[in-house]
Scaffold this active site. Structure first.
Site, PDB file in Angstrom:
ATOM      1  CB  SER A 160      -3.925   7.282   0.792  1.00 47.08           C
ATOM      2  OG  SER A 160      -5.194   7.054   0.309  1.00 47.08           O
TER       3      SER A 160
ATOM      4  CE1 TYR B 156      -2.573   2.869  -2.317  1.00 43.43           C
ATOM      5  CE2 TYR B 156      -4.331   3.652  -1.126  1.00 43.43           C
ATOM      6  CZ  TYR B 156      -3.050   3.904  -1.904  1.00 43.43           C
ATOM      7  OH  TYR B 156      -2.756   5.478  -2.108  1.00 43.43           O
TER       8      TYR B 156
END
Length: 246
Positions: free
Chosen positions: A139, A153
């Site tokens: 990501s 995250y």
């Protein structure tokens, strides 16, 4: 090289489902894994007329002992695997220390420990057959530690990127290649509720993902615009500015 037999985890929704649809459109054979077997079965029935072959299995990647079983089962049904896309992920999270540790720990377990278990299973297959393409879906949030609900995250995805970098160094010059893909905001369930002008629609985002994967880069931000320059900027911007970009 055209990778004909592709295994995708987290394929019952979001980017995993989108990639399955796009690779099926290209006539590839697919091995699909996810927790929701009913959704996978429906998807397989829908894509069967296009795909060369489809095999499905239920898999929760946090059950690390079950990951090798799932990968071996799919590889056997497909007659081998040319590419594994480690895509299964979770976007739960809360500011650390606010009483929601379980959500953050579950996110880390799914995104990092689950990814490691998948890489282990994929690499065993690739080492045995002497070739393969491992794709780790990280990501943009892996580039810089993010605050509040995104802290766990971004940390988990940074671990995924580091795992890919380590494998790339080890496997340089070998017939096994490793790509780290860093999506920005793409319209999926995981980004539901995010308000940003940087959101890419699902179809465009999936096409960018598949195009990047097919090129087999060491690393790719997707879509390249605006995320490649944003990723570069994130390394150097002050915290107050970087937090506004992602």
């Amino acid at each position: 090289m055209t990778r004909q037999r592709i295994l995708i985890t987290g394929a019952s929704s979001g980017l995993g489902e989108g990639m399955a649809r796009e690779f099926a459109r290209r006539g590839r054979a697919l091995g699909l894994a996810a927790r929701r077997l009913d959704r996978l079965t429906e998807l397989a029935d829908e894509l069967a007329p296009q795909a060369g072959q489809i095999a499905v299995t239920r898999l929760d990647v946090t059950d690390v002992d079950d990951v090798p079983r799932a990968f071996t089962e799919l590889a056997t049904e497909l007659g081998g695997v040319d590419r594994v896309i480690v895509n299964a992920g979770l976007g739960k999270g809360a500011p650390i220390g606010t009483g929601h540790a379980a959500a953050n720990i579950e996110t880390a377990a799914t995104n990092l420990i689950g990814a490691l278990a998948q890489a282990e299973a994929a690499m065993e297959i690739f080492r045995a057959q002497g070739h393969g393409h491992l794709v780790l879906v990280s990501s943009i949030s892996a580039v810089r530690g993010l605050p509040k609900a995104q802290a766990a995250y971004s940390a988990s995805k940074a671990g995924v990127s580091a795992l890919g970098q380590g494998l790339q160094a080890e496997l340089a010059g070998s017939p096994i290649t490793v790509s780290v893909i860093l999506p920005g905001y793409i319209e999926t369930d995981i980004n539901r509720g995010v308000k940003t002008k940087l959101m890419t629609d699902t179809d465009s985002g999936v096409r960018a993902m598949v195009a990047a994967i097919e090129a087999e880069p060491r690393r790719a931000e997707v879509p390249a615009w605006p995320w490649k320059p944003i990723a570069a900027a994130l390394r150097y911007l002050p915290d107050a500015l970087s937090a506004k970009l992602v």
